[in-house]
Design an enzyme around this catalytic site. Structure first.
Site, PDB file in Angstrom:
ATOM      1  N   SER A  46       0.797  -1.228   0.000  1.00  0.00           N
ATOM      2  CA  SER A  46       0.000   0.000   0.000  1.00  0.00           C
ATOM      3  C   SER A  46       0.832   1.282   0.000  1.00  0.00           C
ATOM      4  CB  SER A  46      -0.939   0.019   1.217  1.00  0.00           C
ATOM      5  OG  SER A  46      -0.214   0.225   2.406  1.00  0.00           O
ATOM      6  N   LYS A  84       0.986   4.540   6.681  1.00  0.00           N
ATOM      7  CA  LYS A  84       0.322   5.415   5.713  1.00  0.00           C
ATOM      8  C   LYS A  84       0.918   6.811   5.826  1.00  0.00           C
ATOM      9  CE  LYS A  84      -2.715   2.164   4.868  1.00  0.00           C
ATOM     10  NZ  LYS A  84      -2.454   1.269   3.788  1.00  0.00           N
TER      11      LYS A  84
END
Length: 186
Positions: A46, A84
């Site tokens: 991701s 993230k």
């Protein structure tokens, strides 16, 4: 006989000294890892191209988090840790229009986002506003809005909403594996 006794006493003193040194080192390591920094293994794609699966990073637990910092936090939807990028800070409005990120109405370039050179795929990030995703027009106090760099393969705030500042483990400061990519991530 006296020589043997002196040797034994000297050996005991040496062993005791080593035990004290090792115990002291372990306490220092525990304190540092618990309160200052910790190593983390990246799992999944991701955050590509910034990080790939199995990269090893060091996370600072004492950093003040700013916009575009990469953070590790306890996942709100699984018993895992996610990495993230912080896009929205408390009080920010966040919007994506025509693959352009707008924070508080100002457009931002995102050179870290993984772009696909496939002509059929013209947009990497679908259009959204915070209000559409979360029902809030702004990031609430005590929360962040986060996105992965590989938007097509990232579970992030678009899926699970804001993340609490209490769930943040720390800010990514250093990559130490693989060796050819050692250094400060961008």
């Amino acid at each position: 006989m006296l020589g043997g006794f002196l040797l034994q006493a000297s050996t005991k003193k040496e062993v005791y000294s080593w035990i004290k040194s090792i115990a002291f080192a372990l306490v220092i390591v525990f304190i540092c890892r618990e309160f200052i920094f910790t190593p983390v293994v990246v799992k999944g794609g991701s955050m590509e191209p910034t990080f790939e699966s199995n990269n090893r990073i060091v996370v600072s637990k004492t950093s003040a988090i700013e916009r575009f910092d990469m953070i590790v936090f306890k996942a709100p939807d699984k018993d895992e840790q996610y990495i993230k990028r912080v896009i929205g800070l408390p009080g920010d409005s966040v919007e994506m229009r025509d693959d352009v990120l707008y924070i508080n109405g100002k457009p931002y370039e995102e050179p870290y986002v993984k772009r696909n050179n496939n002509i059929e795929l013209s947009k990497v990030t679908s259009d959204f506003t915070l209000n559409e995703l979360t029902g809030n027009k702004k990031v609430p106090n005590g929360y962040f809005f986060v996105l992965g760099d590989n938007r097509l393969k990232s579970r992030d705030s678009r899926d699970f909403g804001f993340i609490s500042t209490d769930s943040v483990i720390g800010e990514v400061k250093f990559r130490f594996y693989p060796l050819q990519e050692i250094g400060m991530p961008k």
